[in-house]
Enzyme design. Structure first.
Site, PDB file in Angstrom:
ATOM      1  N   ASN A  18       8.904  41.762  32.526  1.00 43.13           N
ATOM      2  CA  ASN A  18       8.242  42.472  31.448  1.00 43.13           C
ATOM      3  C   ASN A  18       7.323  43.570  31.974  1.00 43.13           C
ATOM      4  O   ASN A  18       7.651  44.757  31.901  1.00 43.13           O
ATOM      5  CB  ASN A  18       7.468  41.477  30.565  1.00 43.13           C
ATOM      6  CG  ASN A  18       6.975  42.102  29.279  1.00 43.13           C
ATOM      7  OD1 ASN A  18       6.952  43.325  29.129  1.00 43.13           O
ATOM      8  ND2 ASN A  18       6.552  41.280  28.337  1.00 43.13           N
ATOM      9  N   ASP A  19       6.208  43.189  32.551  1.00 42.84           N
ATOM     10  CA  ASP A  19       5.233  44.199  32.976  1.00 42.84           C
ATOM     11  C   ASP A  19       5.802  45.183  33.998  1.00 42.84           C
ATOM     12  O   ASP A  19       5.431  46.358  34.008  1.00 42.84           O
ATOM     13  CB  ASP A  19       3.992  43.511  33.556  1.00 42.84           C
ATOM     14  CG  ASP A  19       3.237  42.743  32.479  1.00 42.84           C
ATOM     15  OD1 ASP A  19       3.321  43.154  31.305  1.00 42.84           O
ATOM     16  OD2 ASP A  19       2.578  41.744  32.810  1.00 42.84           O
ATOM     17  N   VAL A  20       6.710  44.709  34.875  1.00 46.92           N
ATOM     18  CA  VAL A  20       7.219  45.581  35.936  1.00 46.92           C
ATOM     19  C   VAL A  20       8.197  46.637  35.426  1.00 46.92           C
ATOM     20  O   VAL A  20       8.625  47.498  36.174  1.00 46.92           O
ATOM     21  CB  VAL A  20       7.875  44.782  37.092  1.00 46.92           C
ATOM     22  CG1 VAL A  20       6.858  43.871  37.750  1.00 46.92           C
ATOM     23  CG2 VAL A  20       9.080  44.005  36.611  1.00 46.92           C
ATOM     24  N   ALA A  24       0.058  41.092  31.511  1.00 47.47           N
ATOM     25  CA  ALA A  24      -0.913  42.153  31.252  1.00 47.47           C
ATOM     26  C   ALA A  24      -1.418  42.074  29.811  1.00 47.47           C
ATOM     27  O   ALA A  24      -2.428  42.679  29.469  1.00 47.47           O
ATOM     28  CB  ALA A  24      -0.289  43.512  31.520  1.00 47.47           C
TER      29      ALA A  24
END
Lengths: 98, 466
Positions: free
Chosen positions: B393-395, B433
């Site tokens: 997700n965040d990456v 995050a």
């Protein structure tokens, strides 16, 4: 051994570490970590020396405990690193096995 | 003196082994050279120690070896982050116990440590440092182990009070150390000081790792690795053994390099990670406000894949949780049989430890040439037909390119430039995050809401039927 010499060697050792491991491919991040962790099991040397017979009994008992911990660290560390690395295969090697 | 040269030989083998461990082709032999160095070091230690209680030594070594062997052989690859954390912990424990044993051998009733015959003041100072680093590594690794196993833990104190508490404990450790080295004369005082020092160090280790969130685990695992080396070096200072000092310094340095790589991959400083930035559980209010979600199915994705000529798979922690590495390879093999080019894009902090995804995919026999790091594959997304994101997700959050959010400036995989993006994810919940991922709302994004393993299995079945 004079403290200055030990400190001198420590700093040089750290420099060697930074120089030797300049670029690590991400593939090897985990094996490098577990392999280097196995090397930190070198505390086994100190642990064995703590177990020498002319040491007070309680110091020897603690030495015993340290040997157990350090041994788990190095035996487990080196073996699991080898197991991991045995899985990393290039395409050519994979074909050969098939 | 012959054992000194054996220590030197062991040191050389460690350096040589470590050097080879950082190259893909030489890594396996490097590990073996290091293991040989360890065997020589143990031989040298036996010579140095002289008279030993052999049955006790052999018993201790046998217990440790059997436990290590069983763990190394039995623990499944999916549990590697936990195992690495555990090994870091026992390494720290060994160093702390060696320092304690040294104290038990040297301390005399009526004399403070610094004045004890045979103990120089310099050496005396290194003893509490060794206990502190060793104990904190042990308990910190234990907390990391629990967190990696999925146990949620939060710090008992929040906000600035937390930093005050940590600072107070740090000063406490310092005060107790000084007391032990310079003022604790009677055996009673000495024991009190040692127990206090052990306790404070243990609590510090727990509290320092506790607030660090799941996404930051790779940094923590790498840092604890570095500490396990420093702990070994510290016990080398205590017993005056240069092999321990050099080997510990080497490991400390390599752990620090990895830590730096991980921090860079998140565009954060080490201090920021340790003091807790991302990872605290605040979720942005608009984190779930999506307006343009297009849900898709395995069948539709299979058709898309069949028409593609290049596919990039982006694995994340979700792949590890679902244990979907084998079915991932199955899908890739199926596609390659249809002349589709399949590659994997690995973000440096994907997963829970450095290199987590690489180990997982290697277990499933994915050749390492197909795994590409961020810098090498980012330019290729625009020429790629389909990108499949598995539980990351965040990456892959394009918000990282914008200012003013928790992940601003973090290097991401530019998946949104691809023709079509397929996101396999169990729900729309935000990543660590705690922010919205606008990728999900893009016109070229399809969402498959499922466990990675089930979704991939369905895709494999559908592709086979085409």
């Amino acid at each position: 051994m004079p403290f200055e010499i030990i400190f001198f060697v420590f700093v040089l050792g750290a420099f060697i570490g930074f120089e030797v491991i300049t670029k690590v491919p991400p593939t090897l991040h985990t094996p490098l970590m577990s392999g280097s962790n196995a090397i930190s099991g070198v505390t086994i040397v100190g642990a064995i020396i703590c177990m020498r017979a002319d040491n007070p009994t309680f110091a020897q008992v603690l030495g015993f405990l340290a040997v157990v911990f350090a041994m788990v660290n190095c035996v487990g560390g080196f073996l699991v690193t080898d197991r991991m690395l045995s899985m990393f295969k290039s395409k050519a090697k994979k074909k050969k096995e098939a | 003196m012959s054992f000194v040269y054996l220590y030197l030989l062991a040191t050389a083998l460690f350096i040589f082994g470590l050097k080879r461990l950082s190259g893909v082709r030489t890594a396996r032999s490097g590990n073996r050279f290091a293991a040989l160095g360890m065997a020589i070091a143990i031989g040298a230690a036996l010579i140095e120690a002289g008279v030993l209680t052999w049955w006790a030594l052999l018993l201790a070594a046998a217990i440790g070896a059997v436990v290590g062997l069983v763990l190394a052989k039995r623990v499944p690859m999916t549990a590697m982050p936990e195992l690495v954390a555990a090994f870091n912990g026992v390494g720290g424990a060994a160093s702390a116990v060696v320092a304690l044993s040294y104290l038990a051998g040297e301390l005399i009733d009526g004399t403070v440590l610094a004045d004890t015959a045979g103990v120089s003041t310099d050496t005396a100072v290194t003893v509490p440092i060794s206990i502190l680093i060793g104990m904190a590594t042990l308990t910190g690794s234990f907390v990391a182990y629990m967190k990696l196993g999925g146990k949620k833990m939060s710090h008992p104190v929040s906000g600035s009070a937390r930093h005050s508490l940590h600072a107070a404990l740090g000063f406490g450790a310092l005060a107790v150390s000084l007391w032990l080295v310079l003022y604790a004369e009677s055996t009673g005082m000495q024991i009190t000081a040692i127990v206090l020092l052990v306790a404070i160090s243990a609590v510090l280790g727990v509290l320092l790792v506790m607030p660090i969130g799941g996404a930051d685990m790779p940094v923590v695992v790498a840092l604890l690795n570095s500490y396990s080396g420093l702990a070994a070096a510290a016990s080398g200072f205590v017993i005056g053994n240069l092999l321990l000092v050099v080997a510990g310094a080497l490991v400390g340095a390599s752990g620090l390099i990895l830590t730096k790589i991980m921090c860079k991959a998140m565009n954060r400083s080490l201090g920021n990670v340790l003091l807790g930035g991302i990872g605290d559980d605040d979720v942005a209010e608009d984190a779930r406000d999506y307006s343009n979600i297009k849900e898709s199915s395995g069948e539709e994705v299979a058709m898309l894949l069949d028409g593609a000529s290049s596919v990039i798979i982006v694995p994340g922690y979700g792949l590890a949780v679902a244990q979907a590495q084998h079915v991932t390879l199955e899908l890739a093999t199926e596609l390659e049989a249809r002349d589709v080019q399949v590659r994997y894009a690995i973000h440096p902090v994907a997963g829970r430890m450095p290199g987590h995804m690489n180990v997982l995919l290697a277990e499933a026999d994915v050749p390492y040439e197909q795994l590409f790091e961020l810098e090498r594959i980012n330019g290729d997304f625009q020429n790629t037909d389909v990108v499949i994101i598995l539980g990351a997700n965040d990456v892959v959050n394009p918000l990282a390119r914008e200012e003013g959010n928790p992940i601003s400036g973090m290097p991401i995989l530019d998946v949104d430039y691809a023709q079509t993006v397929v996101v396999v994810k169990r729900s729309l919940s935000p990543g660590y995050a705690g922010i919205k991922n606008p990728l999900f709302d893009l016109d070229n994004t399809l969402m498959v809401f499922a466990d990675a393993k089930e979704a991939l299995q369905e895709m494999v079945n559908e592709v086979k039927e085409l």
